[in-house]
Design a protein around this motif. Structure first.
Motif, mmCIF file in Angstrom:
data_model
loop_
_atom_site.group_PDB
_atom_site.id
_atom_site.type_symbol
_atom_site.label_atom_id
_atom_site.label_comp_id
_atom_site.label_asym_id
_atom_site.label_seq_id
_atom_site.Cartn_x
_atom_site.Cartn_y
_atom_site.Cartn_z
ATOM 1 N N ALA A 1 0.906 -1.552 -0.012
ATOM 2 C CA ALA A 1 -0.177 0.179 0.146
ATOM 3 C C ALA A 1 0.796 1.071 -0.159
ATOM 4 O O ALA A 1 1.985 1.353 0.573
ATOM 5 C CB ALA A 1 -1.107 -0.158 1.171
ATOM 6 N N SER A 2 0.416 2.251 -0.596
ATOM 7 C CA SER A 2 1.198 3.616 -0.760
ATOM 8 C C SER A 2 0.091 4.567 -0.459
ATOM 9 O O SER A 2 -1.252 4.448 -0.969
ATOM 10 C CB SER A 2 1.708 3.865 -1.986
ATOM 11 O OG SER A 2 0.933 3.699 -3.435
ATOM 12 N N GLY A 3 0.272 5.612 0.055
ATOM 13 C CA GLY A 3 -0.524 6.728 0.632
ATOM 14 C C GLY A 3 -0.275 6.811 2.215
ATOM 15 O O GLY A 3 0.361 6.390 2.816
ATOM 16 N N ARG A 4 -1.431 7.419 2.495
ATOM 17 C CA ARG A 4 -1.465 7.865 3.753
ATOM 18 C C ARG A 4 -1.957 6.737 4.823
ATOM 19 O O ARG A 4 -3.106 6.083 4.557
ATOM 20 C CB ARG A 4 -2.088 9.269 4.045
ATOM 21 C CG ARG A 4 -1.304 10.293 3.410
ATOM 22 C CD ARG A 4 -2.229 11.659 3.593
ATOM 23 N NE ARG A 4 -2.411 12.031 4.798
ATOM 24 C CZ ARG A 4 -2.774 12.908 5.311
ATOM 25 N NH1 ARG A 4 -3.618 13.875 4.254
ATOM 26 N NH2 ARG A 4 -3.047 13.622 6.287
ATOM 27 N N SER A 5 -1.623 6.594 5.909
ATOM 28 C CA SER A 5 -2.208 5.869 7.026
ATOM 29 C C SER A 5 -2.860 4.642 6.651
ATOM 30 O O SER A 5 -3.960 4.133 7.078
ATOM 31 C CB SER A 5 -3.576 6.964 7.619
ATOM 32 O OG SER A 5 -3.075 7.867 8.021
ATOM 33 N N PHE A 6 -1.807 3.762 6.534
ATOM 34 C CA PHE A 6 -2.220 2.370 6.159
ATOM 35 C C PHE A 6 -2.791 1.838 7.454
ATOM 36 O O PHE A 6 -3.757 0.829 7.074
ATOM 37 C CB PHE A 6 -1.115 1.626 5.619
ATOM 38 C CG PHE A 6 -1.166 0.052 5.416
ATOM 39 C CD1 PHE A 6 -0.617 -0.809 6.315
ATOM 40 C CD2 PHE A 6 -1.982 -0.342 4.412
ATOM 41 C CE1 PHE A 6 -0.770 -2.168 6.260
ATOM 42 C CE2 PHE A 6 -2.038 -1.695 4.079
ATOM 43 C CZ PHE A 6 -1.487 -2.507 4.989
#
Length: 124
Positions: A24-29
């Motif tokens: 996962a990439s992005g915020r707040s996995f």
């Protein structure tokens, strides 16, 4: 928002094992409940497994209980699906998905983000 990429699929024989990964990439996995679903040709998308945000709670579909294990590593932004004792009926495209709810749900419609899928083929 989170971007999901699955890997680890392939062609195996019945009884073999595979481990799928979903990065996962992005915020707040760690804010997402993460799930695995699968879809075979001509069939509806089926719930396989899900793991809570912290990783301490899991749920499994009846057809994979005792054979598959879901886990996550929030430090690596990755969720895994260890698949053992594979059967030909496990053949499908496997998708990982993320859901912002607080608790695990098994309905595909509840999940907000999806990967592109990875093919798993189990020969008899």
């Amino acid at each position: 928002q989170v971007h999901l990429v699955e890997s680890g699929g392939g062609l195996v024989q019945a009884g073999d094992s595979l481990r799928l990964s979903c990065a996962a990439s992005g915020r707040s996995f760690s804010s997402y409940v993460m799930g695995w679903f699968r879809q075979a040709p001509g069939k509806e998308r089926e719930f396989v497994a899900a793991v809570s945000r912290s990783g301490d709670s899991t749920r499994y579909g009846d057809s994979v209980k005792g054979r598959f294990t879901i886990s996550r590593d929030n430090a690596k932004n990755t969720v895994y699906l260890q698949m053992n004792s594979l059967k030909p009926e496990d053949t499908a495209v496997y998708y990982c998905a993320g859901d912002l709810r607080l608790t695990i749900v098994t309905s595909a419609a509840s999940y907000d983000y999806w990967g592109q899928g990875t093919q798993v083929t189990v020969s008899s």
